[in-house]
Design a protein around this motif. Sequence first.
Motif, PDB file in Angstrom:
ATOM      1  N   ILE A  77      -5.469 -14.671   1.300  1.00 19.72           N
ATOM      2  CA  ILE A  77      -6.531 -15.510   1.858  1.00 19.72           C
ATOM      3  C   ILE A  77      -7.772 -15.260   1.014  1.00 19.72           C
ATOM      4  O   ILE A  77      -8.311 -14.150   1.008  1.00 19.72           O
ATOM      5  CB  ILE A  77      -6.802 -15.182   3.337  1.00 19.72           C
ATOM      6  CG1 ILE A  77      -5.528 -15.388   4.166  1.00 19.72           C
ATOM      7  CG2 ILE A  77      -7.958 -16.035   3.873  1.00 19.72           C
ATOM      8  CD1 ILE A  77      -5.600 -14.856   5.582  1.00 19.72           C
ATOM      9  N   MET A  78      -8.196 -16.284   0.272  1.00 18.49           N
ATOM     10  CA  MET A  78      -9.357 -16.152  -0.598  1.00 18.49           C
ATOM     11  C   MET A  78     -10.621 -16.191   0.260  1.00 18.49           C
ATOM     12  O   MET A  78     -10.864 -17.178   0.963  1.00 18.49           O
ATOM     13  CB  MET A  78      -9.372 -17.285  -1.632  1.00 18.49           C
ATOM     14  CG  MET A  78     -10.359 -17.105  -2.750  1.00 18.49           C
ATOM     15  SD  MET A  78     -10.040 -15.692  -3.840  1.00 18.49           S
ATOM     16  CE  MET A  78      -8.436 -16.074  -4.523  1.00 18.49           C
ATOM     17  N   THR A  79     -11.397 -15.117   0.232  1.00 13.76           N
ATOM     18  CA  THR A  79     -12.605 -15.043   1.054  1.00 13.76           C
ATOM     19  C   THR A  79     -13.876 -15.386   0.280  1.00 13.76           C
ATOM     20  O   THR A  79     -14.854 -15.832   0.874  1.00 13.76           O
ATOM     21  CB  THR A  79     -12.745 -13.638   1.685  1.00 13.76           C
ATOM     22  OG1 THR A  79     -12.760 -12.661   0.654  1.00 13.76           O
ATOM     23  CG2 THR A  79     -11.590 -13.360   2.644  1.00 13.76           C
ATOM     24  N   LYS A  80     -13.859 -15.160  -1.035  1.00 15.15           N
ATOM     25  CA  LYS A  80     -15.008 -15.494  -1.891  1.00 15.15           C
ATOM     26  C   LYS A  80     -14.486 -15.956  -3.237  1.00 15.15           C
ATOM     27  O   LYS A  80     -13.466 -15.467  -3.720  1.00 15.15           O
ATOM     28  CB  LYS A  80     -15.904 -14.270  -2.119  1.00 15.15           C
ATOM     29  CG  LYS A  80     -16.575 -13.708  -0.897  1.00 15.15           C
ATOM     30  CD  LYS A  80     -17.394 -12.485  -1.268  1.00 15.15           C
ATOM     31  CE  LYS A  80     -17.974 -11.811  -0.044  1.00 15.15           C
ATOM     32  NZ  LYS A  80     -18.602 -10.535  -0.383  1.00 15.15           N
ATOM     33  N   CYS A  99      -5.496 -20.341   1.924  1.00 11.61           N
ATOM     34  CA  CYS A  99      -4.468 -19.354   2.250  1.00 11.61           C
ATOM     35  C   CYS A  99      -3.203 -19.730   1.498  1.00 11.61           C
ATOM     36  O   CYS A  99      -2.788 -20.886   1.517  1.00 11.61           O
ATOM     37  CB  CYS A  99      -4.195 -19.352   3.757  1.00 11.61           C
ATOM     38  SG  CYS A  99      -2.876 -18.217   4.258  1.00 11.61           S
ATOM     39  N   VAL A 100      -2.607 -18.752   0.817  1.00 10.44           N
ATOM     40  CA  VAL A 100      -1.361 -18.970   0.068  1.00 10.44           C
ATOM     41  C   VAL A 100      -0.296 -18.047   0.642  1.00 10.44           C
ATOM     42  O   VAL A 100      -0.519 -16.841   0.750  1.00 10.44           O
ATOM     43  CB  VAL A 100      -1.552 -18.654  -1.438  1.00 10.44           C
ATOM     44  CG1 VAL A 100      -0.227 -18.739  -2.185  1.00 10.44           C
ATOM     45  CG2 VAL A 100      -2.585 -19.570  -2.055  1.00 10.44           C
ATOM     46  N   HIS A 101       0.830 -18.630   1.015  1.00 10.96           N
ATOM     47  CA  HIS A 101       2.001 -17.833   1.383  1.00 10.96           C
ATOM     48  C   HIS A 101       2.861 -17.741   0.135  1.00 10.96           C
ATOM     49  O   HIS A 101       3.326 -18.753  -0.383  1.00 10.96           O
ATOM     50  CB  HIS A 101       2.782 -18.487   2.518  1.00 10.96           C
ATOM     51  CG  HIS A 101       4.093 -17.820   2.770  1.00 10.96           C
ATOM     52  ND1 HIS A 101       5.288 -18.410   2.440  1.00 10.96           N
ATOM     53  CD2 HIS A 101       4.402 -16.612   3.283  1.00 10.96           C
ATOM     54  CE1 HIS A 101       6.281 -17.593   2.754  1.00 10.96           C
ATOM     55  NE2 HIS A 101       5.774 -16.493   3.263  1.00 10.96           N
ATOM     56  N   GLN A 102       3.028 -16.545  -0.380  1.00  9.05           N
ATOM     57  CA  GLN A 102       3.866 -16.337  -1.559  1.00  9.05           C
ATOM     58  C   GLN A 102       5.259 -15.988  -1.054  1.00  9.05           C
ATOM     59  O   GLN A 102       5.476 -14.874  -0.568  1.00  9.05           O
ATOM     60  CB  GLN A 102       3.298 -15.218  -2.440  1.00  9.05           C
ATOM     61  CG  GLN A 102       1.977 -15.596  -3.062  1.00  9.05           C
ATOM     62  CD  GLN A 102       1.414 -14.543  -3.996  1.00  9.05           C
ATOM     63  OE1 GLN A 102       0.379 -14.770  -4.579  1.00  9.05           O
ATOM     64  NE2 GLN A 102       2.038 -13.416  -4.170  1.00  9.05           N
TER      65      GLN A 102
END
Length: 147
Positions: A77-80, A99-102
């Motif tokens: 989850i990219m926060t910044k 949000c990326v599910h790998q």
Amino acid sequence: MSDLSEPVGTSDTTFSHVKPGDTPWRSDGLRDFFLYRDLGVAEATKGRVIAHLVKANMAPKKGTGWHRHEANFQIVIMTKGWAKFMYEDQVTLVEAGDCVHQRPGITHYLFDYSPDMEYLEIVSPADFKTVEVSPATQDIPVPTPWA
């Protein structure tokens, strides 16, 4: 330790509350160009799950290289800021709020990121392995220089 595939009950885990000043940013994580901050989840779940914050520490030069993780579950989850990944043959820009599910075993390469990049990574199990893989045949885009 019990089987990691078993359901987690309340007796198998502990309560955890980590505030920003409780755990330090560390440079001894998987990549030396990132800093990592443990969020206490691995200890609370007895190794079933790890949650940590990751942030840029140095400008991108060569990126992570092609790799995959031996894990049952992984999200970022990219926060910044932002980061650019190659997921198999696709360039993917991941920006703040994404949000990326790998999926397990996906081959990927983080090759570019902003100076303010920070993301939350959650992986199961906590002691997941990273496996370097042979380079893909396609070219990797050039990272954006930091000013």
